[in-house]
Design an enzyme around this catalytic site. Structure first.
Site, mmCIF file in Angstrom:
data_model
loop_
_atom_site.group_PDB
_atom_site.id
_atom_site.type_symbol
_atom_site.label_atom_id
_atom_site.label_comp_id
_atom_site.label_asym_id
_atom_site.label_seq_id
_atom_site.Cartn_x
_atom_site.Cartn_y
_atom_site.Cartn_z
ATOM 1 C CG HIS A 1 -1.994 -1.046 1.141
ATOM 2 N ND1 HIS A 1 -3.316 -0.750 0.936
ATOM 3 C CD2 HIS A 1 -1.927 -2.399 1.216
ATOM 4 C CE1 HIS A 1 -4.019 -1.869 0.898
ATOM 5 N NE2 HIS A 1 -3.199 -2.885 1.070
ATOM 6 C CG ASP B 1 -0.012 9.205 0.736
ATOM 7 O OD1 ASP B 1 0.009 8.030 1.126
ATOM 8 O OD2 ASP B 1 -0.773 10.063 1.196
HETATM 9 P P1 ADP Z 1 -3.022 6.781 4.961
HETATM 10 O O1 ADP Z 1 -3.391 5.426 4.505
HETATM 11 O O2 ADP Z 1 -1.560 7.062 4.906
HETATM 12 O O3 ADP Z 1 -3.588 7.178 6.268
HETATM 13 P P2 ADP Z 1 -4.963 7.688 2.984
HETATM 14 O O4 ADP Z 1 -5.327 9.057 2.542
HETATM 15 O O5 ADP Z 1 -4.758 6.718 1.866
HETATM 16 O O6 ADP Z 1 -3.675 7.813 3.902
HETATM 17 O O7 ADP Z 1 -6.094 7.074 3.899
HETATM 18 C C1 ADP Z 1 -6.581 7.703 5.048
HETATM 19 C C2 ADP Z 1 -7.883 7.026 5.379
HETATM 20 O O8 ADP Z 1 -8.237 7.329 6.742
HETATM 21 C C3 ADP Z 1 -9.039 7.490 4.502
HETATM 22 O O9 ADP Z 1 -9.706 6.360 4.002
HETATM 23 C C4 ADP Z 1 -9.914 8.273 5.453
HETATM 24 O O10 ADP Z 1 -11.299 8.172 5.185
HETATM 25 C C5 ADP Z 1 -9.623 7.598 6.762
HETATM 26 N N1 ADP Z 1 -9.957 8.492 7.879
HETATM 27 C C6 ADP Z 1 -9.895 9.812 7.895
HETATM 28 N N2 ADP Z 1 -10.336 10.285 9.068
HETATM 29 C C7 ADP Z 1 -10.672 9.246 9.782
HETATM 30 C C8 ADP Z 1 -11.189 9.075 11.073
HETATM 31 N N3 ADP Z 1 -11.440 10.093 11.850
HETATM 32 N N4 ADP Z 1 -11.410 7.815 11.491
HETATM 33 C C9 ADP Z 1 -11.144 6.774 10.706
HETATM 34 N N5 ADP Z 1 -10.643 6.879 9.468
HETATM 35 C C10 ADP Z 1 -10.416 8.089 9.022
HETATM 36 C C1 G6P Z 2 -1.056 3.349 6.222
HETATM 37 C C2 G6P Z 2 -0.511 1.941 6.055
HETATM 38 C C3 G6P Z 2 -1.443 0.938 6.732
HETATM 39 C C4 G6P Z 2 -1.671 1.362 8.184
HETATM 40 C C5 G6P Z 2 -2.214 2.785 8.254
HETATM 41 C C6 G6P Z 2 -2.460 3.283 9.673
HETATM 42 O O1 G6P Z 2 -2.238 3.433 5.538
HETATM 43 O O2 G6P Z 2 -0.375 1.640 4.680
HETATM 44 O O3 G6P Z 2 -0.883 -0.353 6.685
HETATM 45 O O4 G6P Z 2 -2.568 0.477 8.807
HETATM 46 O O5 G6P Z 2 -1.292 3.650 7.604
HETATM 47 O O6 G6P Z 2 -1.317 3.149 10.464
HETATM 48 P P1 G6P Z 2 -1.260 2.231 11.766
HETATM 49 O O7 G6P Z 2 0.172 2.245 12.172
HETATM 50 O O8 G6P Z 2 -2.184 2.862 12.745
HETATM 51 O O9 G6P Z 2 -1.751 0.870 11.386
#
Ligand code: ADP
Ligand code: G6P
Length: 494
Positions: free
Chosen positions: A172, A384
């Site tokens: 990812h 990212d």
């Molecule tokens: P990363 O995977 O690095 O966090 P992304 O932008 O790909 O970055 O994904 C972030 C995800 O977290 C999105 O699907 C978003 O909807 C989710 N997200 C954002 N705010 C919240 C929250 N308050 N609780 C749970 N998930 C959230």
């Molecule tokens: C990114 C990574 C995921 C991970 C998420 C949240 O999206 O690709 O594998 O689960 O961040 O991070 P955390 O350390 O809370 O699992």
């Protein structure tokens, strides 16, 4: 749909839920944050299957997980199987190897790595634990799909246990270029472990190309051939395929929920407090790869250079708590809060504070209302894997008039570069100009751009992603690798 007769076993470090202790000391369950969980949950809801992962607790907590996990999956259509870690494993494998070595290294930030040998040995031990869990559950026809950088060695452990299932892996996050990957003290081992899978999926061409370059340079007995967007590595009598599969979202679900009355009312209420102003929105996990301080500096620069923006725009910056125990994450929070204070101190007037900052995990309804009502999304990571926030914003922009300002180094840019405003997240002045450009853009142009974005994100949604991956992995249809464009920055002006 591809491979429907096979049971799907998803294996990732995180389960879709996290079990944690509430303020009053009870055990509670909450949804996990991050792109992996958001993307995979609808896939398993749709197809059923089993999800193996860590629920966030440690053995020493001595918590009875079964009733909590049962309550979480009652209506979900799939099962969860927890892998519980000891405190030492959590520290060395999750916090250490995954988040203090691989996470920064794969985001090109080698100076933030702590190459501690003990981390690696625990990483292997925990990957072995996950492999044992898979062996316990998997029937011979099940399709085992391993996810992300926490579990790069599980397949090799499974091969050592003589597990014969077809094994696939999806990364990812980005895969780094050779000169950065070389810094990893365990570089040969990690590459060979990845090559124990049958199919490896990457988010962008950039990542696949970096991986292939590392294999060519470091694995002497590998024969590598590329055809179109697919690469085949021949090693020790096996063929390992590597392709690009950009992950998507459940577009229709986001669009439907954003259009619901509940979200519409919340969206209206949010905007009522900012009358005649454009809302700029940032939604990021607390993470140094997300470029939040630079984004704030660019917002400040825009307010300094374009006074016509005063009182006309406001930035809602939502920071989702994450990896809290790592000191760098706590330092980042302090830096963000200091900057927000300075910007508000410099520009606020009665009735207008330019930055509204939220450090908490919002309810889905609140998040969708923000997506729906904000006129501009400002998402500027240093690097990212994909950035699902950018896609979710477009899905929720049911009025089709929003603007996306997106980092050149987000994986999502490959699919979104024609219709978003691209910025270099290190270029403060360039980002400030994009902030002004988004403000001044005509409704006609905004609609045109947003319609195109929504069309492509709807088409290449998470079900398209999973189908193309499973066709390649299970049905071995190597012609079904999707065609994905590559983003190349504009050349210098003549
Ligand atoms: P990363 O995977 O690095 O966090 P992304 O932008 O790909 O970055 O994904 C972030 C995800 O977290 C999105 O699907 C978003 O909807 C989710 N997200 C954002 N705010 C919240 C929250 N308050 N609780 C749970 N998930 C959230
Ligand atoms: C990114 C990574 C995921 C991970 C998420 C949240 O999206 O690709 O594998 O689960 O961040 O991070 P955390 O350390 O809370 O699992």
């Amino acid at each position: 749909m591809a491979g429907t007769d096979k049971r799907l076993i998803i294996v990732s470090n995180r389960l879709p839920v996290v079990i944690h202790r509430s303020d009053v000391g009870d055990w509670e369950i909450r949804p996990g944050a991050g792109g992996l969980v958001t993307a995979m949950a609808p896939v398993l809801r749709d197809r059923g299957g089993l999800w193996i992962g860590w629920p966030g607790t440690v053995t020493e907590d001595d918590v009875d997980l079964d009733p909590l996990l049962r309550s979480a999956t009652r209506d979900s259509g799939y099962e969860l199987s927890p892998v519980v870690l000891t405190m030492e494993q959590k520290l060395n494998y999750y916090r250490g190897f995954a988040n203090e070595i691989i996470w920064p290294l794969f985001h090109d930030l080698q100076s933030r790595c702590r190459f501690e040998p003990a981390y690696y040995y625990t990483y292997r031990a925990v990957n072995h634990l996950f492999a044992e869990k898979i062996v316990h559950h998997a029937g011979p026809d099940d399709f085992v799909w391993i996810h992300d950088y926490h579990l790069m060695s599980v397949a090799m452990e499974l091969r050592a246990m003589r597990q014969a299932n077809r094994l696939a892996f999806f990364l990812h996050i980005p895969f780094p270029p050779l000169d950065i990957f070389l810094k990893l003290p365990w570089r040969y081992q990690v590459l060979r472990d990845l090559l124990a899978h049958d199919l490896l999926g990457f988010q962008t061409q950039r990542d696949r190309r970096n991986f292939v370059q590392c294999v060519r340079a470091l694995i002497k007995d590998a024969r590598v051939g590329s055809k179109g967007l697919r690469t085949t590595v021949h090693l020790e009598g096996r063929d390992i395929h590597a392709g690009v599969f950009p992950i998507g979202i459940d577009f229709d679900q986001f669009a439907r929920d954003a259009a619901s009355q509940e979200v519409s009312e919340e969206a209206w209420y949010l905007h009522e407090h900012e009358p005649d102003r454009k809302i700029y929105l940032g939604v990021d996990r607390l993470d140094y790869t997300k470029g939040i301080p630079e984004k704030l500096r660019a917002f400040r620069d825009a307010l300094r250079r374009f006074p016509q923006l005063h009182e006309r725009i406001v930035l809602f910056q939502l920071v989702v708590p994450s990896r809290w125990e790592i000191p760098e994450y706590a330092d980042l929070k302090t830096e963000i809060e200091r900057l927000v204070g300075k910007i508000n101190g410099e520009f606020s007037r009665a009735g207008w504070a330019p930055v509204q900052y939220f450090f908490r995990s919002l309810e889905r309804r609140e998040l969708l209302a923000l997506y729906r009502t904000a006129e501009v999304l400002l998402t500027t990571p240093w690097k990212d894997g994909m950035n699902l926030v950018a896609k979710e914003y477009c899905a929720c922009n049911v009025d089709e008039s929003g603007v996306v300002i997106l980092s050149e180094f987000a994986g999502a840019l490959a699919q979104m570069h024609r219709s978003s405003l691209q910025v270099n997240p290190h270029d403060i002045e360039g980002m400030a100009e994009a902030i002004f450009q988004a403000y001044a853009m005509t409704l006609e142009e905004r609609r045109e751009r947003m319609r195109r974005l929504r069309q492509s994100i709807r088409r290449q949604n998470v079900f398209w992603w999973v189908d193309s991956f499973l066709e390649a992995a299970i049905e071995r249809r190597l012609d079904s690798f999707p065609h994905v464009e590559e983003y190349v920055p504009r050349p210098d002006l003549p």
